[in-house]
Each structure stands twice: as structure tokens, then as C-alpha cells.
Write an enzyme that holds these catalytic residues in place. Structure first.
Site, PDB file in Angstrom:
ATOM      1  N   PHE A 131       0.854  -1.189   0.000  1.00  0.00           N
ATOM      2  CA  PHE A 131       0.000   0.000   0.000  1.00  0.00           C
ATOM      3  C   PHE A 131       0.888   1.235   0.000  1.00  0.00           C
ATOM      4  CE2 PHE A 131      -2.292   3.555   1.793  1.00  0.00           C
ATOM      5  CZ  PHE A 131      -3.469   3.524   1.056  1.00  0.00           C
ATOM      6  N   ASP A 218       9.073   2.889   2.128  1.00  0.00           N
ATOM      7  CA  ASP A 218       7.860   3.578   2.574  1.00  0.00           C
ATOM      8  C   ASP A 218       7.695   3.279   4.066  1.00  0.00           C
ATOM      9  OD1 ASP A 218       5.296   4.294   3.298  1.00  0.00           O
ATOM     10  OD2 ASP A 218       4.380   3.661   1.411  1.00  0.00           O
ATOM     11  N   LYS A 247       2.103  10.187   8.325  1.00  0.00           N
ATOM     12  CA  LYS A 247       1.296   9.788   9.482  1.00  0.00           C
ATOM     13  C   LYS A 247       1.709  10.389  10.832  1.00  0.00           C
ATOM     14  CE  LYS A 247      -1.366   6.157   7.610  1.00  0.00           C
ATOM     15  NZ  LYS A 247      -0.972   5.392   6.428  1.00  0.00           N
TER      16      LYS A 247
HETATM   17  C1  PLP Z   1      -1.129   5.680   5.015  1.00  0.00           C
HETATM   18  C2  PLP Z   1      -0.064   5.202   4.100  1.00  0.00           C
HETATM   19  C3  PLP Z   1       0.213   5.859   2.890  1.00  0.00           C
HETATM   20  C4  PLP Z   1      -0.631   7.015   2.377  1.00  0.00           C
HETATM   21  O1  PLP Z   1      -0.592   8.120   3.200  1.00  0.00           O
HETATM   22  P1  PLP Z   1      -1.706   9.286   2.972  1.00  0.00           P
HETATM   23  O2  PLP Z   1      -1.281  10.345   3.949  1.00  0.00           O
HETATM   24  O3  PLP Z   1      -3.035   8.704   3.253  1.00  0.00           O
HETATM   25  O4  PLP Z   1      -1.588   9.738   1.561  1.00  0.00           O
HETATM   26  C5  PLP Z   1       1.239   5.382   2.121  1.00  0.00           C
HETATM   27  N1  PLP Z   1       1.985   4.332   2.509  1.00  0.00           N
HETATM   28  C6  PLP Z   1       1.755   3.671   3.666  1.00  0.00           C
HETATM   29  C7  PLP Z   1       2.622   2.523   4.050  1.00  0.00           C
HETATM   30  C8  PLP Z   1       0.714   4.076   4.486  1.00  0.00           C
HETATM   31  O5  PLP Z   1       0.457   3.399   5.612  1.00  0.00           O
END
Ligand code: PLP
Length: 411
Positions: A131, A218, A247
Site C-alpha cells: 500500500f 515507505d 502519518k
Molecule cells: C497511510 C499510508 C500511505 C498514504 O498516506 P496518505 O497520507 O493517506 O496519503 C502510504 N503508505 C503507507 C505505508 C501508508 O500506511
């Protein structure tokens, strides 16, 4: 209040509940009923709700200066950049406002890196179950047929391989031309709390070195203490070339960051990337205050200790449960995989246990409590989750035999 809902696009399926106040790991709804928060706004409010240091930083900076634009030097942005780079051995950072934007930045860096090497069609290796966000490029990097459905044509330039499988990467290296980078979550969050093994991460690091690919991590969900280290990749003792954060960085105030080192840190030249809001004085000051608290209270270490307690508690309480396939954890990221779709548990946890949980990939209950939880709050999460799961499954087994149990509204 409810009529306003009809003016909102139906992008979310929401619980019929609205919180009006919070403190630490506790939340109160419009009726004043208290809840225990085991998701922290989906890994965002790691310092809990209404942390006084964050409230003070917001208030002070809002009274002083909120926004000037990236036309000018921004002192708080420079301070935050320096602190983040020191924490993770990186050299430069680009600030934006969300996780998806941070990943967009990483993707642009990867493509620039490829074009520097005269690769006309640069490809980024991404993982099964990944994701990375909801913008068009990050949606293409994300492994979700349901999320992608209806939004084609997908952004090209991504090749998907199996997660935590180094042979799959070696195979891609042999078969494909134009690979320039690997984008991976050290712990897949939306993917159901799956940690890449340290050996795999180390082998990935050497493959990237060998082929001149950027290793792009990420860490939007796993970073900033959540897994029990400052960053998820530190469990493997490696350093990435590019890393994204968002986050927890603002504890709820929107901010994202893309960090880089080595050649990747110098790829952008003026005019090649930008963001109006990104790195404004308010967001950066708040993020500095978040780092202050995380450092002072040693929250990464606390997440390791509390995470062990949570995982052991869940494994003990759910041991032998007929429908539990696995209980996984990495610090304060925990996943309970069931043998069936369990999305209705989110609403039942609220109604029956006054507990906030999420369900990801339809079958995995995901817990992401704030890092400032007390030991007794962690134990309480374990108690409520196991009450929920034993009650739920007992009910559904009876239902399977033709009877149905009434759902009780309160614990
Ligand atoms: C939440 C998340 C995203 C996306 O972040 P947004 O602020 O919602 O755009 C991308 N990568 C990971 C691993 C996430 O948990």
C-alpha cells in the site's frame, strides 16, 4: 448535523459515531461515552490525543507565523530537516502534506535517477500486498485490484514481485530492462502487518547496490517509533537511499517527508518539484515538537516494550481460538488474521467493547495503539479484543447451526 453527511462524497463507509474530544488513548463521543483507542487515527496520533506539547506548539506558531511559501527560507523547515536526517542517516529532505505526496516525490526521484542513466522507460519494483497511497501513481504502486478498479489507465512504470522473496527480485533483475528502484514497506500495514525479514532487507540492499537501483522505503506507517525502533529498516541494520514519512510526523497535523542520501539527495534541481503548503512553519514546528516528545519519552523503546506485551497478551488470550489463523506483530503494530471476512468487527468493537480497531485485507484485525499507552491500557486492549473475538465467533458458530444470537449493545 446529520444532514451535512449527504453533501460529502461517498468515498468512505463510516461508522455512525462522531468523537468530540480525546486525551491520550481515550476518546469521547457526542453522548459523553468513553472509548479506548487502539488505532491512533490509523498510526497517526502516536503521542495520543490532545498532547499538551503539541497543542502548545500549534498555538504558539499560529500566533507567530503559519505560512510564507517556499519562495523564502523557512527556519523551522531547516531545523526539522536537520533533525530528521540525523535520526536516519539521510542527507536531504523534501516536505509535503501527506504520505501519498511523499511517495510521489520518491517515484519522481526514481524516474530522474533512471533518466540520468539514459533509461527511457524507468521501472520501479513494487511488492505484492503493498500500500502506497491513493493518487494515480501511488495507486498503481499499490496492490489492490479493488482500489484500482475503475481508475485506469494506471500509471505505467511499476513491476510487481512477491514480498519478502529475494529470488523474485533476482528473477526480475534478469528478465527486465530498465529497473531503477525498489519501493517497499519494511512492515506492510494495510497488507495485514507483515514484516520483511532482516535477511531479505539486507539482500535487497546489496542487490540495489549491485545494480545501481535506489532502495526506497515507505516508512509512512512503520516509521517514527511504531515498530520499536525509530524506523522499521533499522531492525535489519541497513540504510535506504530514499525514505518516506507522514502519518505520525505531525501527530494529526498534516505533514509528509521524502528523505534521501547519496546521489538521490541531489537529483532535484530548482523548479523540478514543489508544494504550496509543504514544509510551512506551522507543520514543521509541530513535527519538531513531535520529535521532542518522542526523544524525551524514548517512545521507540516504549513501543518495543509495549509491543511485546501486546503481542504476548494477544497470543495468550487467543491461543486455541478456532478462527484465528495467526497473530503477528512488530512493536505496536499488531495483526490478528482470521479465517473469514471480519469487517463487521469494527462496528461491534465500538458498540460492544467501546474499542477502536480496524480491519484490513478483510480478514485481519489491525491494532495500532498510541505509543504513549499505559501498560494497563495495553492489557485492556487485549481483554476487549479477546472478549470481542470469542463472543463474535461463538455467535457465528451458533448462527451456522441455524440459530442466531442477539447482539448485545454494551459490554
Ligand atoms: C497511510 C499510508 C500511505 C498514504 O498516506 P496518505 O497520507 O493517506 O496519503 C502510504 N503508505 C503507507 C505505508 C501508508 O500506511
Amino acid at each position: 448535523m446529520h444532514s451535512a453527511r449527504s453533501h460529502l462524497m461517498r468515498a468512505y463507509s463510516r461508522q455512525p459515531i462522531s468523537f468530540v474530544r480525546g486525551s491520550g488513548a481515550r476518546l469521547w463521543d457526542e453522548q459523553g461515552v468513553e472509548y479506548l483507542d487502539a488505532i491512533a487515527g490509523v498510526a497517526v496520533t502516536s503521542l495520543g490525543h490532545a498532547h499538551p506539547a503539541i497543542t502548545a506548539a500549534i498555538a504558539e506558531q499560529a500566533e507567530t507565523l503559519m505560512h510564507t511559501s517556499n519562495v523564502f527560507r523557512i527556519d523551522w523547515q531547516e531545523r526539522l530537516g536537520e533533525r530528521l536526517c540525523k535520526l536516519c542517516n539521510m542527507e536531504r529532505v523534501f516536505f509535503c502534506n501527506s504520505g501519498a505526496e511523499a511517495n510521489e516525490t520518491a517515484i519522481k526521484l526514481a524516474r530522474l535517477h533512471g533518466h540520468r542513466k539514459q533509461i527511457a522507460q524507468p521501472q520501479i519494483l513494487v511488492m505484492e500486498n503493498a500500500f502506497h497511497g491513493r493518487t494515480l501513481a501511488t495507486l498503481a504502486a499499490t496492490d489492490s485490484a479493488a482500489g484500482q478498479h475503475g481508475f485506469g489507465p494506471l500509471t505505467p512504470g511499476f513491476v510487481r514481485v512477491a514480498f519478502d522473496d529475494i529470488e523474485a527480485v533476482r528473477h526480475a533483475a534478469q528478465e527486465l530492462h530498465g529497473i531503477v528502484a525498489v519501493l517497499i514497506e519494511p512492515v506492510q500495514g494495510e497488507g495485514g502487518i507483515r514484516a520483511a525479514s532482516p535477511g531479505y532487507m539486507q539482500a535487497l540492499r546489496s542487490l540495489c547496490d549491485q545494480h545501481g537501483w535506489l532502495l526506497m522505503l515507505d516508512e509512512i506507517q512503520a516509521g517514527l517509533g511504531r515498530t520499536g525502533a525509530w524506523f522499521g529498516h533499522q531492525h535489519a541494520g541497513i540504510t535506504p537511499d530514499v525514505m518516506t514519512l507522514a502519518k505520525a510526523l505531525g501527530n494529526g497535523f498534516p505533514i509528509g517527508a521524502c528523505l534521501a542520501r547519496g546521489a538521490a539527495a541531489d537529483l532535484f534541481s530548482p523548479g523540478q518539484h514543489g508544494s504550496t503548503f509543504g514544509g510551512n512553519p506551522l507543520a514543521c514546528r509541530v513535527a519538531c515538537a513531535v520529535l521532542d516528545v518522542m526523544e524525551r519519552e524514548r517512545l521507540p523503546h516504549r513501543a518495543a516494550v509495549l509491543g511485546d506485551r501486546l503481542l504476548a497478551g494477544l497470543q495468550n488470550a487467543l491461543h486455541g481460538h478456532p478462527n484465528v489463523r495467526a497473530v503477528r506483530g512488530a512493536g505496536l503494530m499488531a495483526g490478528i488474521e482470521l479465517d473469514r471476512n471480519c469487517q463487521e468487527l469494527v462496528g461491534r468493537a465500538l458498540a460492544e467493547q467501546r474499542l477502536l480497531i480496524t480491519v484490513t485485507r478483510e480478514r485481519t484485525v489491525r491494532l495500532l495503539p498510541p505509543l504513549v499507552c499505559s501498560e494497563s491500557q495495553i492489557d485492556e486492549i487485549v481483554t476487549r479484543v479477546s472478549r470481542l473475538l470469542f463472543r463474535e465467533m461463538a455467535g457465528s458458530d451458533v448462527a451456522a447451526h441455524g440459530e442466531s444470537l442477539p447482539v448485545e449493545a454494551t459490554p
